[in-house]
Scaffold this motif. Structure first.
Motif, PDB file in Angstrom:
ATOM      1  N   TYR A 197      59.115 -11.982  -3.487  1.00  0.00           N
ATOM      2  CA  TYR A 197      58.618 -11.929  -2.022  1.00  0.00           C
ATOM      3  C   TYR A 197      58.738 -12.633  -1.075  1.00  0.00           C
ATOM      4  O   TYR A 197      58.592 -12.980   0.033  1.00  0.00           O
ATOM      5  CB  TYR A 197      57.013 -10.693  -1.906  1.00  0.00           C
ATOM      6  CG  TYR A 197      55.813 -12.559  -1.662  1.00  0.00           C
ATOM      7  CD1 TYR A 197      54.934 -13.216  -0.408  1.00  0.00           C
ATOM      8  CD2 TYR A 197      55.828 -13.268  -3.076  1.00  0.00           C
ATOM      9  CE1 TYR A 197      54.372 -13.894  -0.918  1.00  0.00           C
ATOM     10  CE2 TYR A 197      54.125 -14.202  -2.503  1.00  0.00           C
ATOM     11  CZ  TYR A 197      54.348 -14.302  -1.598  1.00  0.00           C
ATOM     12  OH  TYR A 197      52.815 -16.238  -1.810  1.00  0.00           O
ATOM     13  N   THR A 244      54.715 -10.532   5.120  1.00  0.00           N
ATOM     14  CA  THR A 244      55.148  -9.956   5.827  1.00  0.00           C
ATOM     15  C   THR A 244      54.557  -8.671   5.727  1.00  0.00           C
ATOM     16  O   THR A 244      54.387  -7.455   6.494  1.00  0.00           O
ATOM     17  CB  THR A 244      56.575  -9.301   5.188  1.00  0.00           C
ATOM     18  OG1 THR A 244      56.052  -8.494   3.586  1.00  0.00           O
ATOM     19  CG2 THR A 244      58.154  -9.254   4.986  1.00  0.00           C
ATOM     20  N   MET A 267      53.123  -6.194   0.081  1.00  0.00           N
ATOM     21  CA  MET A 267      54.088  -7.035  -0.808  1.00  0.00           C
ATOM     22  C   MET A 267      54.967  -7.502  -1.636  1.00  0.00           C
ATOM     23  O   MET A 267      56.358  -7.984  -1.749  1.00  0.00           O
ATOM     24  CB  MET A 267      53.247  -8.245   0.579  1.00  0.00           C
ATOM     25  CG  MET A 267      54.346  -9.774   1.079  1.00  0.00           C
ATOM     26  SD  MET A 267      53.763 -11.131   1.839  1.00  0.00           S
ATOM     27  CE  MET A 267      51.990 -11.619   0.561  1.00  0.00           C
ATOM     28  N   LEU A 268      54.695  -7.410  -1.976  1.00  0.00           N
ATOM     29  CA  LEU A 268      55.251  -7.488  -3.940  1.00  0.00           C
ATOM     30  C   LEU A 268      55.890  -6.060  -4.030  1.00  0.00           C
ATOM     31  O   LEU A 268      57.194  -6.259  -4.487  1.00  0.00           O
ATOM     32  CB  LEU A 268      53.913  -8.087  -4.897  1.00  0.00           C
ATOM     33  CG  LEU A 268      52.884  -8.895  -4.564  1.00  0.00           C
ATOM     34  CD1 LEU A 268      52.638  -8.925  -5.766  1.00  0.00           C
ATOM     35  CD2 LEU A 268      53.978 -10.313  -4.500  1.00  0.00           C
ATOM     36  N   HIS A 303      60.532  -4.456  -3.988  1.00  0.00           N
ATOM     37  CA  HIS A 303      61.148  -6.014  -3.878  1.00  0.00           C
ATOM     38  C   HIS A 303      61.766  -5.201  -5.222  1.00  0.00           C
ATOM     39  O   HIS A 303      60.954  -5.418  -6.285  1.00  0.00           O
ATOM     40  CB  HIS A 303      60.465  -7.030  -4.708  1.00  0.00           C
ATOM     41  CG  HIS A 303      60.148  -7.758  -2.849  1.00  0.00           C
ATOM     42  ND1 HIS A 303      61.201  -8.076  -2.096  1.00  0.00           N
ATOM     43  CD2 HIS A 303      58.899  -8.197  -2.435  1.00  0.00           C
ATOM     44  CE1 HIS A 303      60.630  -8.686  -0.697  1.00  0.00           C
ATOM     45  NE2 HIS A 303      59.382  -8.382  -1.099  1.00  0.00           N
ATOM     46  N   ALA A 354      55.941 -14.679  -6.632  1.00  0.00           N
ATOM     47  CA  ALA A 354      55.667 -12.889  -6.521  1.00  0.00           C
ATOM     48  C   ALA A 354      55.271 -13.315  -7.744  1.00  0.00           C
ATOM     49  O   ALA A 354      54.234 -12.925  -8.196  1.00  0.00           O
ATOM     50  CB  ALA A 354      56.245 -12.563  -6.746  1.00  0.00           C
TER      51      ALA A 354
END
Length: 343
Positions: free
Chosen positions: A123, A138, A153-154, A157, A172
């Motif tokens: 992240y 974010t 947020m993680l 990705h 992360a």
């Protein structure tokens, strides 16, 4: 976050202290320089302002944010759970995650996360960042008040490489370690660190404060070397496994003494964490599991770099010398730490 500046290990502590003090004054450090040898304090000095608006000078008693220095504390928390048999180094993290973070490869293990070989998407990908003072979160900072709150947020990705394939510094991954630890222990991560690391180390001034609950002893982090803007909108309101710790230089000296005498986790576990795993050429150091190591010596290093934060603490097990520089600006610590030959 880390700094890519190449720094050499300590020399004689008195000479090192004198050189650090001179550079702190010459470069306008806002922060603290601390040099110790065992229990002996060779230098403890503060410079600049802890709070510019209120004209509060920095003192050696002020707590400073230390960003990725916290990764070593996360690694030790994991190690303590491994020692209890509640986790294994090679355990996949998927059983703990359940249905959360489905883009994380099912083969990713605790050890992959510790030594930055998990290959998961980050992240906060440092290789893709612009200025350290850019807004990169974010989610609104105030939402990030618990490790579970980092999940949205993680989640977006995808995996970027095969687990175990290569070293890639990954923030992360350490949030994920905090999540695993919190779920396995059933205790909020900051409390878990306090019980398993800070308490045994005697670090009475250290913890994970909320940025929206300022205290008189917590230095304000500033985006610029001069100016009023703080980092409060740039960082989570409360940190997790990759950062957010606030501490004093004296507490960090106590930390190294406790670590190297087996008072936090047994020395066999410490040896695993500081075992060199990778040479990271652009950092001029090696990496273990949560800890950096100097090239060519056994000096142990923890450092952090973020908006309004720069910090480095290094310990030489052979001599017992610890050197710590803390700053409440993004780049303030690095000119102090740079050797004259590096200029």
């Amino acid at each position: 976050m880390t700094s890519a500046a190449h720094r050499r290990p300590t020399n004689a502590p008195e000479d090192r202290a004198s050189a650090l003090h001179a550079r702190a004054e010459a470069t306008g450090l806002s922060g603290v320089v601390h040099v110790s040898r065992g229990d002996e304090v060779v230098l403890a000095r503060a410079y600049g302002w802890a709070d510019r608006a209120r004209r509060v000078p920095a003192s050696v008693e002020h707590r400073f944010g230390v960003a990725s220095v916290a990764k070593g504390f996360t690694a030790l928390t994991i190690a303590s759970l491994v020692e209890e048999g509640r986790l294994g180094w090679d355990d996949p993290v998927r059983p703990v995650l359940g249905g959360d973070l489905p883009l994380v490869d099912d083969r990713v293990t605790v050890d992959h996360l510790l030594d930055h070989t998990s290959g998961i998407g980050d992240y906060l990908d440092e290789s893709a960042l612009g200025s350290i003072t850019d807004h990169v979160l974010t989610l609104p900072p105030h939402v990030l008040d618990d490790t579970e709150a980092y999940l949205p947020m993680l989640a977006p990705h995808p995996q970027v490489s095969e687990p175990g394939e290569r070293f890639a510094y990954n923030n992360a991954g350490y949030v994920l370690l905090a999540l695993v630890a919190q779920r396995v222990a059933g205790v909020p991560f900051p409390d878990l660190v306090a019980d398993r690391v800070l308490g045994p180390a005697g670090m009475t001034r250290t913890g994970y404060p909320r940025s929206d609950e300022p205290t008189a002893d917590l230095a304000v982090g500033y985006l610029d070397e001069e100016g009023p803007r703080t980092n409060v909108l740039h960082l989570p309101v409360r940190g997790s496994g990759d950062g957010g710790l606030a501490t004093t230089a004296a507490d960090l000296a106590a930390f190294w003494r406790a670590l190297t005498t087996g008072r936090i986790v047994p020395l066999a576990a410490v040896e695993r964490l500081v075992e060199p795993r990778h040479v990271v050429e652009d950092e001029g150091m090696r990496y273990g599991r949560g800890f950096w190591l100097a090239l060519g010596t056994d000096e142990l290093v923890l450092e952090g770099y973020d908006a309004g934060v720069s910090a480095r603490t290094a310990h030489d097990p052979a001599t017992g010398v610890t050197v710590t520089v803390l700053a409440n600006t993004s780049d303030g610590a690095w000119p102090v730490l740079r050797e004259p030959a590096d200029d």
